[in-house]
Design an enzyme around this catalytic site. Sequence first.
Site, PDB file in Angstrom:
ATOM      1  N   TYR A  28       0.823  -1.171  -0.046  1.00 39.23           N
ATOM      2  CA  TYR A  28      -0.168   0.184   0.253  1.00 39.23           C
ATOM      3  C   TYR A  28       1.168   1.319  -0.175  1.00 39.23           C
ATOM      4  CZ  TYR A  28      -3.494   3.757   1.846  1.00 39.23           C
ATOM      5  OH  TYR A  28      -3.831   4.719   1.951  1.00 39.23           O
ATOM      6  N   GLU A  50     -11.650   6.118   5.319  1.00 40.71           N
ATOM      7  CA  GLU A  50     -11.130   7.207   6.508  1.00 40.71           C
ATOM      8  C   GLU A  50     -11.893   7.198   7.513  1.00 40.71           C
ATOM      9  OE1 GLU A  50      -7.938   7.868   6.979  1.00 40.71           O
ATOM     10  OE2 GLU A  50      -7.117   7.641   4.854  1.00 40.71           O
ATOM     11  N   TRP A  58      -5.157   1.732  10.601  1.00 38.72           N
ATOM     12  CA  TRP A  58      -5.337   1.450   9.136  1.00 38.72           C
ATOM     13  C   TRP A  58      -5.219   0.055   8.531  1.00 38.72           C
ATOM     14  CZ3 TRP A  58      -7.990   3.738   5.542  1.00 38.72           C
ATOM     15  CH2 TRP A  58      -7.640   3.322   3.986  1.00 38.72           C
TER      16      TRP A  58
END
Length: 198
Positions: A28, A50, A58
């Site tokens: 990522y 988000e 995350w």
Amino acid sequence: MADTGIIIGDDGLARPVWATSSELMQTYYDTEWGMPVRDEHGVFERISLEAFQSGLSWATILRKRENFRAAFAEFDPDAVAKFGDDDVVRLLGDAGIVRNRAKILATINNAQATLALREDGGLADFVWSFQPETTPQPRTIEDIPTQSAESVALSKALRKKGFRFVGPTTMFALMEAIGIVDTHLLGSHRRGASGVWQ
């Protein structure tokens, strides 16, 4: 280089510690985080993820990303805007995503707000209009801000447009993720990779 928060990988490339925690996170970081996202669909997906990340890691969201896409019609705002009570029940029963009623309802609401924003030029252009004149120049993890004057302004502006779960810290994370600001550490191999900031 632990004092800066940078680790040199087996491939010889410098990354922040968080990007070395798993192969998923490294991929990522190396291929997506901080690269410009300028289309409505892409920005809507990132805002949604988000929002779901708020209060969580995350890594948790990234592991569930494909499940989120399947559950939320690939984050097509036209489709999500039509979600009703049956969809909310379905989503609350989906163990593959984060089952938080407020965040689910916010995503549906934000899809509707995204459609309404088309009359004002669209979500992507609206969000990018808050790009600052300069970007942070962090040498260490501690140098990276968690919000900015622009993320505060973006948060307020989106709330006025009816969006939810778009606080200043969440919006700064969005701005980092889609390339509006570059918070790659100065020693990272990804610094400047977006082409937005030199």
